[in-house]
Design a protein around this motif. Structure first.
Motif, mmCIF file in Angstrom:
data_model
loop_
_atom_site.group_PDB
_atom_site.id
_atom_site.type_symbol
_atom_site.label_atom_id
_atom_site.label_comp_id
_atom_site.label_asym_id
_atom_site.label_seq_id
_atom_site.Cartn_x
_atom_site.Cartn_y
_atom_site.Cartn_z
ATOM 1 N N ILE A 111 0.826 -1.206 0.000
ATOM 2 C CA ILE A 111 0.000 0.000 0.000
ATOM 3 C C ILE A 111 0.860 1.255 0.000
ATOM 4 N N GLY A 112 2.164 1.101 0.056
ATOM 5 C CA GLY A 112 3.032 2.261 0.090
ATOM 6 C C GLY A 112 4.349 1.988 -0.596
ATOM 7 N N TYR B 104 -2.228 5.996 -3.543
ATOM 8 C CA TYR B 104 -3.668 6.201 -3.683
ATOM 9 C C TYR B 104 -4.207 5.012 -4.483
ATOM 10 N N LEU B 105 -4.805 4.068 -3.791
ATOM 11 C CA LEU B 105 -5.284 2.831 -4.406
ATOM 12 C C LEU B 105 -6.803 2.865 -4.477
ATOM 13 N N ASN B 106 -7.317 3.142 -5.642
ATOM 14 C CA ASN B 106 -8.757 3.211 -5.874
ATOM 15 C C ASN B 106 -9.092 2.317 -7.051
ATOM 16 N N SER C 5 -4.804 12.706 -35.450
ATOM 17 C CA SER C 5 -4.950 11.628 -36.433
ATOM 18 C C SER C 5 -4.031 10.449 -36.127
ATOM 19 N N ARG C 6 -3.068 10.645 -35.220
ATOM 20 C CA ARG C 6 -2.127 9.591 -34.852
ATOM 21 C C ARG C 6 -2.653 8.827 -33.641
ATOM 22 N N PRO C 7 -2.134 7.610 -33.399
ATOM 23 C CA PRO C 7 -2.632 6.810 -32.271
ATOM 24 C C PRO C 7 -2.409 7.504 -30.928
ATOM 25 N N ILE C 8 -3.422 7.420 -30.068
ATOM 26 C CA ILE C 8 -3.343 7.901 -28.691
ATOM 27 C C ILE C 8 -3.735 6.725 -27.799
ATOM 28 N N ASN C 9 -2.845 6.330 -26.901
ATOM 29 C CA ASN C 9 -3.057 5.143 -26.087
ATOM 30 C C ASN C 9 -2.830 5.469 -24.622
ATOM 31 N N ALA C 10 -3.440 4.668 -23.758
ATOM 32 C CA ALA C 10 -3.317 4.899 -22.322
ATOM 33 C C ALA C 10 -3.509 3.597 -21.571
ATOM 34 N N ALA C 11 -3.024 3.570 -20.339
ATOM 35 C CA ALA C 11 -3.198 2.413 -19.452
ATOM 36 C C ALA C 11 -3.146 2.909 -18.014
ATOM 37 N N ILE C 12 -3.797 2.165 -17.118
ATOM 38 C CA ILE C 12 -3.819 2.515 -15.707
ATOM 39 C C ILE C 12 -3.736 1.235 -14.891
ATOM 40 N N THR C 13 -2.963 1.267 -13.828
ATOM 41 C CA THR C 13 -2.809 0.115 -12.946
ATOM 42 C C THR C 13 -2.371 0.602 -11.578
ATOM 43 N N GLU C 14 -2.693 -0.141 -10.546
ATOM 44 C CA GLU C 14 -2.250 0.152 -9.188
ATOM 45 C C GLU C 14 -2.499 1.639 -8.883
ATOM 46 N N ASN C 15 -1.436 2.396 -8.638
ATOM 47 C CA ASN C 15 -1.581 3.829 -8.358
ATOM 48 C C ASN C 15 -0.942 4.694 -9.440
ATOM 49 N N GLU D 174 1.873 9.193 -11.105
ATOM 50 C CA GLU D 174 1.631 8.348 -9.935
ATOM 51 C C GLU D 174 0.767 9.112 -8.948
ATOM 52 N N ALA D 175 -0.169 8.420 -8.306
ATOM 53 C CA ALA D 175 -1.097 9.032 -7.354
ATOM 54 C C ALA D 175 -0.775 8.553 -5.944
ATOM 55 N N TYR D 176 -0.660 9.511 -5.009
ATOM 56 C CA TYR D 176 -0.385 9.199 -3.605
ATOM 57 C C TYR D 176 -1.446 9.867 -2.738
ATOM 58 N N GLU D 177 -1.641 9.292 -1.547
ATOM 59 C CA GLU D 177 -2.644 9.847 -0.644
ATOM 60 C C GLU D 177 -2.241 11.226 -0.137
ATOM 61 N N SER D 178 -0.958 11.468 -0.067
ATOM 62 C CA SER D 178 -0.466 12.761 0.402
ATOM 63 C C SER D 178 0.902 13.003 -0.214
ATOM 64 N N GLU D 179 1.280 14.281 -0.297
ATOM 65 C CA GLU D 179 2.614 14.600 -0.795
ATOM 66 C C GLU D 179 3.681 14.422 0.268
ATOM 67 N N PHE D 180 3.235 14.175 1.522
ATOM 68 C CA PHE D 180 4.180 14.049 2.616
ATOM 69 C C PHE D 180 4.347 12.578 3.000
ATOM 70 N N PRO D 181 5.567 12.153 3.267
ATOM 71 C CA PRO D 181 5.777 10.767 3.730
ATOM 72 C C PRO D 181 5.072 10.503 5.056
#
Length: 901
Positions: free
Chosen positions: A610-611, A623-625, A665-675, A700-707
């Motif tokens: 989780i961290g 940030y795990l959603n 007109s060119r390919p646009i691709n994306a993926a999402i996993t974990e955080n 990357e997504a985190y619950e807070s900017e602080f450790p």
């Protein structure tokens, strides 16, 4: 010294290529052409005067290629149109010519027959290439080994052009203003025949033939044939081309009760009845070969639902205007679905029938010259009796002792393309795999059925479960002899792999997952990664889970507890979310903006931590959603790409970014996993922008900017995913860290590896359409926390953070496909194996590719190079040493005790 060791360790972790001895063992590549066309597949000598032939085809996927008839390998190939909606083009060559000409889309091209070298192409504004034919008159040769090309084009009018065989330059052009739709073009001597179809006044189509002078392009004659009672569409026109050296057109009626033949340049039409006693004729095809010296004989084959037969016709007379067309003989009806093919050797014509056996006929009479039974290799699981042939191309060789050798390339209704030599199966190419539209991983059938039984018992009452278990054990007991036999075979296989490295395929650790796929025609097939050349057809029950794949992919929720009745839908003006009680939220887009893609997290994804532990031993909490999705929108007017990170349950926008001057007109691709998430696009090179080229963005997504901080919900005991506004507004958005990288090549597809427990580092799988490759980029390379503008510290290196470099070079070690050119990849799938270190990869499009990747190395598997024999000998020697030394030690200790006393 410590810094040096850390740097070396990081380099080792980023090396993701397979070893040389694993190539072709842990991976496989099927270089495909697509199902070969009936009229566009033939044997041909690539060099004039040579006796060696290659098989040429223009497939249904518009791939032109040459196949070695000896082993089925591709000599060369070119993909002429990548769109699945493009109609199959046409191909032409002539006896003794060393070039092939093709007409696909708006282009007529010429290729060297021996090596596929590009010679030239021709395009004309507003015209679509319909057909091509090679001229064989003396003027066209002019000492060259390639002849001029007669090309038929569709535009405002029907257009015929003569193109130079060496350069593709236009020699002359003719416009046909009759209003007919261009169909085919063929040549004969000094004349060119352009065949079109024009609508009749009431119904049907008439055949319109323009006879042109080959040297000047002037119209010599316009002929209209009354065919409106037979031809409802161009499908009724069976053949336009050469019967030996005579140009003909052959057609039938919609119910296929009559065959009609016309020698082009004349108005005479010969009509013949089709005698069918085995049911309605479902298909008819013409078989003949273009030849200057062969007899003017052709064969028409007919098929019903379960039978096939043929009629042979002769054209008598050298002068086409006075020639007479007669029916020569019938080839009897057989109760199976076979195929016919034709060839010319010298001045003799031959017909070949591939059915329950291979039969050779002279085109002059119905007597069988030779026959061979169909045989499959002893280790083949298929039998010839199960074959149903669609069409075939053949080559006949007459030996000096007047015996024959035949090899035929046969397309089966399964989509397999096979070569039969004198009745023996030589090779099989699973060309149906070039038409996969969706696929999914499944466990082996036996393990899957056992798991289903256990699941059923867990849901049943204790008494029912106990009864079911007793019955299952009794059934297993009855299968005990077969189990012992299977165990002995597995033991032999294990011993073989133990003694000889790489001696057998691995069928454990979850590496033998089957792949079930659906083809364009709706059929289902099973691919066994241990032997991908053999493709098994699936019943509707087996492919039902794969048919539901698209519905599954539309579900944005990756966790089982978050998908009860929740969904979303792209609508005009934005994106709407729905719950059990109806509409829940709506994401409104700006004026001129439209949603064109939504990407959800992989279903059933496992997250091990989780961290993220920092170099100073503090923790950044992820940030795990599981309900997070990426939403991509575009504005064509502003050339703007917008990316939204969205909570699919509540509709809350967690993060958004806008990018201007994007080439949409060119390919646009994306993926999402974990955080973390990633997406790629290309800036418009025509505009004067600060940044150009191909970009890859990672966030990357985190619950807070602080450790060590869990954010605003750290102290909360409850949280509502449906209504996050119950908390402090604006406080639940994650902290996003993102970084931009320039990449050397455009990405056409993105995927992310998955492992069983999510412990192993993830790897980004990107497809490079230009290079025909799949590249695995380690997450450490993409980490947006890489230090910018300074060197990595010791703590950064402990985390695996290298100094930020805006350019990611695709190192050769990253290429999962190594030296293979994998064409047309449309999707890359990843599935966990039973070993945490290893993820299974399957890519499909035109080609099929599969492999195994271990982003953190195979820490739980012994490598193929591990010396197992030496290990056994060492353990055995130590064991023997213990037994030998133990008595000596005991005796010594006893003597010491006696001496001390």
């Amino acid at each position: 010294m410590q810094l040096f060791l850390i740097a070396v360790a990081l380099l080792v972790r980023l090396s993701s290529a397979i070893f040389a001895d694993e190539a072709g063992s842990v991976d496989y590549h099927l270089a495909l052409l697509g199902e070969p066309g009936n009229a566009t597949t033939f044997f041909h000598q690539p060099v004039a005067g040579s006796k060696a032939s290659l098989i040429y085809t223009l497939s249904e996927r518009n791939v032109i290629g040459a196949v070695n008839p000896r082993d089925g390998s591709i000599v060369w190939r070119h993909w002429l149109s990548r769109s699945r909606s493009t109609p199959r083009g046409q191909i032409s060559t002539a006896e003794g010519h060393e070039a092939l000409s093709t007409a696909v889309n708006d282009t007529v091209s010429s290729w060297a027959a021996s090596d596929g070298r590009y010679l030239w192409d021709a395009t004309f504004k507003g015209l679509l290439a319909t057909d091509v034919d090679i001229l064989e008159d003396e003027q066209a040769h002019d000492g060259k080994k390639v002849g001029d090309v007669a090309a038929l084009w569709a535009g405002k009018n029907t257009v015929v052009k003569r193109l130079d065989g060496e350069t593709g330059a236009q020699k002359w052009s003719y416009d046909d203003t009759s209003g007919s739709v261009p169909h085919r073009v063929t040549t004969s001597g000094s004349e060119i025949f352009a065949v079109g179809l024009s609508k009749a006044m009431l119904k049907g189509h008439k055949i319109h033939v323009s006879v042109l002078d080959a040297s000047t392009g002037k119209a010599k004659e316009q002929i209209t044939l009354s065919s409106e009672s037979e031809i409802a569409s161009e499908e009724e026109v069976l053949y336009v081309g050469h019967v030996a050296d005579k140009p003909v057109i052959i057609w039938t009626d919609a119910s296929k009760t009559t065959i009609k033949v016309n020698l082009l340049g004349t108005k005479n039409v010969a009509s013949f009845d089709i005698a069918s006693t085995g049911g309605a004729v479902s298909a008819a095809a013409v078989k003949c070969k273009r030849s200057k010296s062969g007899p003017s004989h052709f064969l028409v084959e007919f098929k019903t639902a379960s039978t096939h037969w043929a009629q042979v016709f002769h054209i008598e007379g050298k002068d086409a205007k006075k020639a007479k067309i007669t029916k020569a003989y019938d080839l009897p009806r057989l109760e199976d679905l076979g195929a016919f093919a034709s060839d010319v050797v010298g001045n003799e014509g031959y017909f070949v029938r591939i059915a329950s056996e291979v039969q050779l006929f002279s085109s002059a009479s119905h007597g069988i010259l030779a026959r061979w039974p169909l045989n499959t290799p002893k280790d083949s699981p298929e039998t010839m009796e199960t074959w149903s042939s669609i069409h075939a191309a053949t080559e006949v060789v007459v030996r000096p002792d007047s015996t024959y050798a035949i090899r035929s390339a046969v397309l089966q209704d399964s989509g397999d393309w096979k070569l039969i030599r004198n009745g023996d199966l030589q090779w099989t190419r699973p060309e149906q795999l070039a038409t996969i539209v969706s696929a999914g991983w499944v466990e082996k059938s036996e393990s899957r059925s056992h798991a289903d039984e256990l699941d059923a018992e867990s849901d049943a009452s204790p008494i029912s479960a106990f009864s079911s278990r007793i019955q299952r054990h009794l059934t297993q007991l009855a299968q005990f002899p077969a189990l012992l036999q299977e165990l002995s075979l597995k033991t032999m296989v294990w011993l073989e792999s133990f003694v000889q490295s790489g001696g057998s395929k691995e069928h454990s650790f979850g590496f033998d997952k089957e792949i079930h796929a659906i083809l364009e025609n709706g059929r289902g097939v099973m691919i066994d990664p241990s032997n991908p050349q053999r493709v098994k057809a699936l019943s509707d029950n087996h492919i039902q889970p794969v048919k539901q794949l698209q519905e599954v992919l539309q579900n944005p929720f990756g966790s089982d507890d978050a998908k009860g009745g929740y969904s979303f839908k792209i609508e005009e003006g934005g994106l709407s979310g729905f719950g059990p009680e109806g509409s829940m939220w709506h994401l409104s887009t700006r004026k001129g903006e439209e949603v064109f893609a939504t990407i959800a997290q992989p279903r059933g994804e496992k997250v091990a931590s989780i961290g993220k532990v920092l170099g100073d031993r503090n923790v950044l909490y992820k940030y795990l959603n599981p309900n997070s999705i990426l939403v991509l929108t575009k504005d064509q007017t502003e050339q703007r790409l917008s990316v939204y990170l969205l909570d699919a349950i509540s509709g809350a926008v967690l993060h958004s970014e806008d990018y201007d001057d994007v080439d949409l007109s060119r390919p646009i691709n994306a993926a999402i996993t974990e955080n973390w998430f990633t997406y790629s696009f290309t800036y418009d090179a025509r505009l004067d922008t600060l940044s150009r080229g191909h970009l890859l963005i990672v966030g990357e997504a985190y619950e807070s900017e602080f450790p060590n901080d869990r954010g605003p919900l750290g102290a909360s005991s409850n949280y509502s995913a449906i209504d996050p506004s119950l908390a402090t507004p604006g406080m639940l958005k994650p902290h996003i860290i993102s970084q931009t990288y320039h990449i050397p090549e455009e990405i056409s597809h993105i995927a992310i590896t998955q492992t069983q427990q999510g412990i192993t580092s993830r790897q980004l799988l990107v497809t490079l359409a230009t290079s025909g490759a799949v590249v695995g980029i380690p997450h450490q390379v993409l980490d947006p926390r890489r230090p910018v503008g300074r060197a990595s510290t010791t703590k950064d290196m402990e985390e695996g953070l290298m100094q930020y470099n805006p350019m990611i070079d695709f190192d050769a070690k990253m290429f999962l496909t190594h030296t293979n050119e994998v064409l047309g990849i449309e999707e890359v799938m990843s599935s966990p194996s039973d070993m945490e270190s290893t993820s299974l990869i399957f890519a499909y499009g035109l080609d099929v590719f599969g492999t195994r990747v271990a982003p953190s190395f195979t820490f739980d598997i012994l490598g193929a190079s591990f010396n197992k024999i030496q290990l056994i000998l060492t353990v055995t020697a130590l064991t023997l040493g213990v037994f030998v030394v133990a008595p000596l030690i005991t005796r010594k200790q006893t003597n010491v005790l006696w001496q001390s006393s």
